[in-house]
Scaffold this motif. Structure first.
Motif, PDB file in Angstrom:
ATOM      1  N   LYS A 198       5.783   8.253   3.000  1.00 40.95           N
ATOM      2  CA  LYS A 198       7.102   8.442   3.607  1.00 40.95           C
ATOM      3  C   LYS A 198       6.998   8.553   5.129  1.00 40.95           C
ATOM      4  O   LYS A 198       7.836   8.032   5.865  1.00 40.95           O
ATOM      5  N   TYR A 199       5.970   9.233   5.588  1.00 42.06           N
ATOM      6  CA  TYR A 199       5.798   9.409   7.032  1.00 42.06           C
ATOM      7  C   TYR A 199       5.294   8.123   7.682  1.00 42.06           C
ATOM      8  O   TYR A 199       5.646   7.797   8.813  1.00 42.06           O
ATOM      9  N   TYR A 200       4.447   7.383   6.961  1.00 41.25           N
ATOM     10  CA  TYR A 200       3.951   6.120   7.495  1.00 41.25           C
ATOM     11  C   TYR A 200       5.091   5.137   7.731  1.00 41.25           C
ATOM     12  O   TYR A 200       5.090   4.374   8.700  1.00 41.25           O
ATOM     13  N   LYS A 201       6.069   5.129   6.837  1.00 44.64           N
ATOM     14  CA  LYS A 201       7.204   4.213   6.997  1.00 44.64           C
ATOM     15  C   LYS A 201       7.954   4.490   8.296  1.00 44.64           C
ATOM     16  O   LYS A 201       8.367   3.566   9.007  1.00 44.64           O
ATOM     17  N   ILE A 234       6.683   5.907  11.004  1.00 45.57           N
ATOM     18  CA  ILE A 234       5.803   5.538  12.124  1.00 45.57           C
ATOM     19  C   ILE A 234       5.807   4.035  12.336  1.00 45.57           C
ATOM     20  O   ILE A 234       5.922   3.544  13.463  1.00 45.57           O
ATOM     21  N   TYR A 235       5.699   3.278  11.252  1.00 49.46           N
ATOM     22  CA  TYR A 235       5.671   1.821  11.369  1.00 49.46           C
ATOM     23  C   TYR A 235       7.007   1.270  11.878  1.00 49.46           C
ATOM     24  O   TYR A 235       7.045   0.258  12.574  1.00 49.46           O
ATOM     25  N   PHE A 236       8.108   1.926  11.505  1.00 50.24           N
ATOM     26  CA  PHE A 236       9.433   1.434  11.899  1.00 50.24           C
ATOM     27  C   PHE A 236       9.777   1.772  13.342  1.00 50.24           C
ATOM     28  O   PHE A 236      10.664   1.160  13.927  1.00 50.24           O
ATOM     29  N   PHE A 237       9.076   2.725  13.935  1.00 52.32           N
ATOM     30  CA  PHE A 237       9.432   3.211  15.273  1.00 52.32           C
ATOM     31  C   PHE A 237       9.548   2.098  16.320  1.00 52.32           C
ATOM     32  O   PHE A 237      10.492   2.101  17.125  1.00 52.32           O
ATOM     33  N   PRO A 238       8.626   1.106  16.396  1.00 52.49           N
ATOM     34  CA  PRO A 238       8.783   0.061  17.413  1.00 52.49           C
ATOM     35  C   PRO A 238      10.093  -0.705  17.307  1.00 52.49           C
ATOM     36  O   PRO A 238      10.613  -1.200  18.315  1.00 52.49           O
ATOM     37  N   GLN A 239      10.673  -0.792  16.091  1.00 56.65           N
ATOM     38  CA  GLN A 239      11.917  -1.530  15.917  1.00 56.65           C
ATOM     39  C   GLN A 239      13.084  -0.822  16.581  1.00 56.65           C
ATOM     40  O   GLN A 239      14.101  -1.448  16.889  1.00 56.65           O
ATOM     41  N   MET A 256       0.825  -1.201   0.000  1.00 56.42           N
ATOM     42  CA  MET A 256       0.000   0.000   0.000  1.00 56.42           C
ATOM     43  C   MET A 256       0.863   1.257   0.000  1.00 56.42           C
ATOM     44  O   MET A 256       0.520   2.268  -0.640  1.00 56.42           O
ATOM     45  N   LEU A 257       1.991   1.224   0.694  1.00 54.83           N
ATOM     46  CA  LEU A 257       2.842   2.412   0.790  1.00 54.83           C
ATOM     47  C   LEU A 257       3.644   2.658  -0.472  1.00 54.83           C
ATOM     48  O   LEU A 257       4.161   3.768  -0.676  1.00 54.83           O
ATOM     49  N   ASN A 258       3.776   1.646  -1.322  1.00 56.92           N
ATOM     50  CA  ASN A 258       4.598   1.805  -2.518  1.00 56.92           C
ATOM     51  C   ASN A 258       3.790   1.880  -3.806  1.00 56.92           C
ATOM     52  O   ASN A 258       4.088   2.708  -4.668  1.00 56.92           O
ATOM     53  N   VAL A 259       2.791   1.028  -3.948  1.00 56.58           N
ATOM     54  CA  VAL A 259       2.034   1.006  -5.203  1.00 56.58           C
ATOM     55  C   VAL A 259       0.533   0.929  -4.963  1.00 56.58           C
ATOM     56  O   VAL A 259      -0.228   0.665  -5.900  1.00 56.58           O
ATOM     57  N   GLY A 260       0.097   1.141  -3.742  1.00 55.00           N
ATOM     58  CA  GLY A 260      -1.317   0.970  -3.432  1.00 55.00           C
ATOM     59  C   GLY A 260      -2.159   2.214  -3.561  1.00 55.00           C
ATOM     60  O   GLY A 260      -3.363   2.175  -3.306  1.00 55.00           O
ATOM     61  N   GLY A 261      -1.538   3.340  -3.926  1.00 54.37           N
ATOM     62  CA  GLY A 261      -2.305   4.573  -4.065  1.00 54.37           C
ATOM     63  C   GLY A 261      -3.054   4.639  -5.386  1.00 54.37           C
ATOM     64  O   GLY A 261      -2.937   3.758  -6.244  1.00 54.37           O
TER      65      GLY A 261
END
Length: 309
Positions: free
Chosen positions: A110-113, A115-120, A91-96
């Motif tokens: 770009k911002y979602y990536k 946010i999603y990476f933050f727990p790591q 979805m973040l790369n080709v789902g729009g």
């Protein structure tokens, strides 16, 4: 290769190979040797008992239950984590929506990536502390407090998330998945950026939907990354020591009543508390063999011809 080149290469390889043998291979050999003894861990005097420790393992109900719990983690952790990471990465790369400039991800990808990476960024030990507050068994716990506000849980009788035998494993699984999805999302996103957008645009012109694009284009071209992720997540599922020992009740975790026990917690308890170091070494050898088997089996089972584009 000329004779002088052999010496040159051997000179560079000698130091790293020697360090690997000393600090990796030799401890494995020592562990296997101790597993054949009744070593107590403190004294240097011990007797050879052969395979008695291994025979005792398969008569140990706690250890056999711990193996089953690791198998459950092995089934669900890779499947759920990879499916979620693939979906979000797609979805973040080709789902729009298709634009004049071609295929693109959803708005703000770009911002979602980030946010999603933050727990790591957080270690598993910190994650255990954070989710310990989430799973608190009173109204002050984040999850119970939220459910009480919605009227789904009685404030006088909140859910014992980490003390319910039928819930505790799933509560731990949620932590691992939440921690790992962001990393594999970034891994899959990096692999997707190498796929030419022309392929997706041609598929759209031919009338392919998002589901067809994913299964016919994205997944085959990302299969090597998925295979790598499956192996690493399998190794995580065969460990689970930090979360179980930190978040669950009992010495080195495993509560309630061994319902969250994993092989690593049983091993550490026998080594540190019970003084059965030789027996614990046998458990370590079994863990090593099972992890190697899982890794080799996963690589074999998921092997397929390389897809070029």
């Amino acid at each position: 290769m000329r004779k002088g080149q052999y010496r040159f290469v051997a000179g560079f390889l000698f130091a790293p190979v020697a360090l690997y043998v000393i600090f990796v291979i030799w401890p494995y050999i020592q562990t296997f040797g101790y597993s054949l003894t009744d070593w107590k861990g403190q004294s240097q005097t011990f007797s050879f008992v052969g395979l008695d420790n291994y025979k005792a393992l398969f008569q140990d109900d706690i250890f056999m239950g711990a193996i089953w719990h690791n198998i459950l983690f092995l089934i669900f952790i890779p499947v759920i984590t990879i499916l979620l990471a693939l979906f979000f990465a797609f979805m973040l790369n080709v789902g729009g929506r298709s634009r004049a400039g071609g295929v693109a991800g959803v708005a703000g990808s770009k911002y979602y990536k980030i946010i999603y990476f933050f727990p790591q960024v957080l270690s598993l030990a910190i994650m255990a502390v954070l989710f310990g507050a989430v799973y608190r068994s009173d109204g002050g716990g984040l999850l119970n407090g939220f459910l009480v506000k919605l009227g789904l849980v009685d404030a006088e009788n909140p859910v014992e998330w980490l003390n319910e035998p039928n819930i505790v494993l799933w509560a731990l699984l949620v932590v691992v998945v939440w921690h790992g999805v962001g990393f594999y999302l970034v891994l899959f996103s990096a692999a997707m950026t190498s796929i030419p957008k022309d392929i997706y645009e041609a598929a759209l012109i031919d009338g392919a939907g998002r589901a067809q694009s994913f299964f016919r284009i994205t997944l085959p071209l990302l299969w090597e990354s998925v295979q790598t992720a499956w192996v690493y997540l399998g190794i995580v599922a065969m460990d689970m020591f930090i979360l179980v020992s930190t978040m669950t009740s009992g010495d080195y975790g495993g509560g309630p009543d061994h319902h969250s026990e994993v092989m690593a917690t049983v091993m550490m308890r026998n080594f540190q508390l019970y003084g059965k170091s030789g027996y614990a070494c046998a458990m370590g050898v079994v863990m090593l063999l099972l992890t190697l088997f899982v890794s080799v089996f996963t690589l074999r089972a998921t092997r397929r011809d390389r897809v070029e584009f």
